[in-house]
Design an enzyme around this catalytic site. Structure first.
Site, PDB file in Angstrom:
ATOM      1  CD  GLU A 196      -1.386   1.228   2.672  1.00 21.00           C
ATOM      2  OE1 GLU A 196      -0.836   2.449   3.175  1.00 21.00           O
ATOM      3  OE2 GLU A 196      -1.290   1.336   4.633  1.00 21.00           O
ATOM      4  CG  HIS A 368      -2.548   4.249   5.633  1.00 16.64           C
ATOM      5  ND1 HIS A 368      -3.256   3.210   4.423  1.00 16.64           N
ATOM      6  CD2 HIS A 368      -3.969   4.813   6.072  1.00 16.64           C
ATOM      7  CE1 HIS A 368      -4.354   3.315   4.919  1.00 16.64           C
ATOM      8  NE2 HIS A 368      -5.495   4.373   5.352  1.00 16.64           N
TER       9      HIS A 368
END
EC number: 3.1.-.-
Length: 555
Positions: A196, A368
């Site tokens: 990601e 994240h």
């Protein structure tokens, strides 16, 4: 590695590249297809009236007999939000952790699949065997517990899809990453890494969740009135922090939003959330407590927080209204599509007299991985090939540059768009074509029935309004029986534009009379000329272009 030699390996992103959310990646190994995640995305500003956006799965429908399973990394909407729609079209078993599977089953209560779905609960010790590959998993850290990365073992090495992750040294329990398993997978050999990229532009490490917990504790102690917290419904990490600090400061927690209620009840039932029995109260019980004893967790029907908060501040909620003395805490980072709405909501909150608290500009706590965390994952995996996923295009570019910094050659990094086929065949990895891919828009119960033309019409209506011409014809006598009558909404104020309306009716009448006197005529030709003539006249007079709709009836 598998003993069987794999002839063809393909990876096709159907969502989650060039955008944030809507994750869906197709892994093809020989003649078997595996789907990684099935997410949704919240609509962008120009998607007027749209509720959610999901991936176009036309390619999967064309090859549904080859689909062997849907593998889910975690329970956020970006990873599981579209699965109920996908299961309407494709019959496949679903693999995921205990919590992820439970959240999917909740979604299927609203939109059941037309067949009995097979669910397989997996852990970091599970191994699922298929003809062309076997699949294993390892734990990652994210804001929802039981997050897993997916590993497809091929004869060329492992294909690893990380899902959303970060590294947090303070993570405990179900949030803790399996660093040993990650290192083991890397040592055994990673052929392709899909990782990601949401925070690939942010330097350093992602700040630990303990910072937010400290901020919550401070806020709960200092706030003299109610505290409202905007949170994603599936952010179990944040919800647990609120419950823990509420208990420590003797406050009660009420939930606003059906999706939040479902997530919290499920979390408490399965043991992923823990709190004292008397900490939770119903919304209609808030009035029984002093304001300094109340915390309100807020999210919307689709699990995102801004719609619900806006509803409260506009006084559209039956039991709760934002008022002076309230403290509103934003503990999330909005996606680019939500930034304008968040700014507008904050202005409304300020106008209502609420104190607004957001994360400090110096302290950014994300779910994240930032640049140094992404480097750590790359160094643990040591992939031969790399594909950045889950992020807008500039984020994918930034992640590709990070991969080059840790030693992966540029020609072994693939930045794919939705529908691009990245194929390994005969010892060579390359882009080898495209499949159908794009957005499917969900509006109410309609799936995909709103396309670009409908969106264009909605945009036109929102800008210059609508202008309707109604006329009734006597086809036998070849004359106008009544009308033309002009109706307008969102274009001009009719009472102050009588001359414009009369002239428009006159223009429409002239066009119709030119046609009805002929032996034969087509409705389409009359309507088109009315549109063209009125469009020119109205633009000349107003510099606006409303949607013009001629309605012609006959008897």
């Amino acid at each position: 590695m598998t003993k069987k030699k794999n002839e063809v390996i393909r990876v096709i992103p159907l969502g989650g590249v060039g955008e944030i959310g809507k994750a869906m990646y197709v892994v093809e190994i020989d003649d078997e297809i595996f789907i990684c995640d099935s997410g949704l995305m919240f609509p962008q500003d120009e998607m007027l009236g749209i509720d959610i956006v999901i991936p176009d799965i036309a390619y999967l429908e064309e090859n549904k007999d080859r689909v062997k399973g849907i593998f889910l990394t975690h329970g956020h909407e970006s990873a599981i939000g579209s699965i109920a729609y996908v299961l309407q079209k494709i019959k496949a078993p679903v693999y995921g952790s205990k919590l992820t599977i439970a959240l999917v089953k909740e979604r299927l209560k609203e939109l059941p699949a037309p067949y009995q779905v097979k669910f397989f609960e997996v852990t970091n010790r599970s191994r699922m065997n298929f003809n062309s590959t076997y699949v294993t998993f390892f734990h990652t850290t994210h804001s929802v517990p039981d997050s897993l990365a997916i590993v497809f073992h091929t004869s060329e090495g492992a294909i690893v899809y990380t899902g959303d992750f970060k590294f947090d040294q303070s993570a405990r329990g179900k949030f803790k990453p399996d660093l040993g398993k990650m290192a083991q997978v890397g040592e055994e050999g990673v052929f392709l890494l899909l990782s990601e990229s949401v925070e690939a532009e942010r330097p350093g490490h992602t700040t630990t969740e303990l910072v937010i917990e400290t901020q919550l504790q401070k806020t709960f102690h200092n706030a003299e009135g109610r505290v409202l917290i905007a949170v994603y419904a599936s952010n179990f990490s944040r919800i647990q922090q609120v419950l823990t600090q509420a208990q420590k400061t003797n406050r009660k927690v009420a939930l606003v939003g059906k999706s939040l209620e479902r997530s919290v009840n499920l979390g408490l039932q399965l043991g992923y959330l823990k709190t004292a029995e008397d900490t939770m109260i119903a919304v209609n019980e808030i009035a029984k407590y002093d304001e300094h004893e109340v915390i309100i967790l807020v999210t919307g029907n689709q699990g995102e927080p801004l719609d619900a908060l806006e509803k409260l501040v506009r006084k559209h909620h039956r039991d709760i209204k934002i008022k002076e003395g309230d403290t509103v805490l934003f503990t999330f980072t909005p996606s680019p599509a939500m930034e304008v709405q968040m700014s507008n909501t904050m202005n409304l909150l300020a106008k209502a007299g609420a104190t607004i608290l957001t994360a400090s500009k110096n302290v950014h706590v994300s779910s994240h991985a930032s640049q140094e965390d992404l480097k750590l994952m790359l160094n643990l995996m040591k992939p031969k090939y790399f594909m950045p996923v889950q992020g807008e295009y500039r984020m994918l570019i930034a992640h590709a540059k990070i991969a080059q910094q840790v030693g992966i050659p540029q020609h072994q990094v693939f930045i794919a768009d939705k529908g691009d086929i990245v194929e390994y065949k005969s010892g060579r990895m390359r882009m080898s074509g495209r499949v159908t891919a794009g957005n499917v828009l969900i509006d109410g119960i309609g799936v995909g029935d709103v396309g670009n033309i409908v969106l264009r019409d909605r945009k036109l209506l929102s800008q210059d309004g609508i202008f309707i011409v109604v006329v009734t014809l006597n086809r036998l006598d070849k004359k106008i029986a009544s009308g033309p009558e002009i109706l307008s909404r969102g274009f001009v104020y009719v009472r102050e534009s009588e001359e414009l309306m009369e002239e428009s009716a006159k223009i429409a009448r002239n066009v119709i009379e030119k046609y009805v006197g002929k032996e034969t005529f087509e409705w389409t030709n009359i309507k088109q000329e009315i549109r063209d003539t009125l469009n020119s006249y109205l633009f000349q007079k107003t510099k606006r272009r409303p949607m013009i709709i001629p309605i012609i009836m006959e008897y």
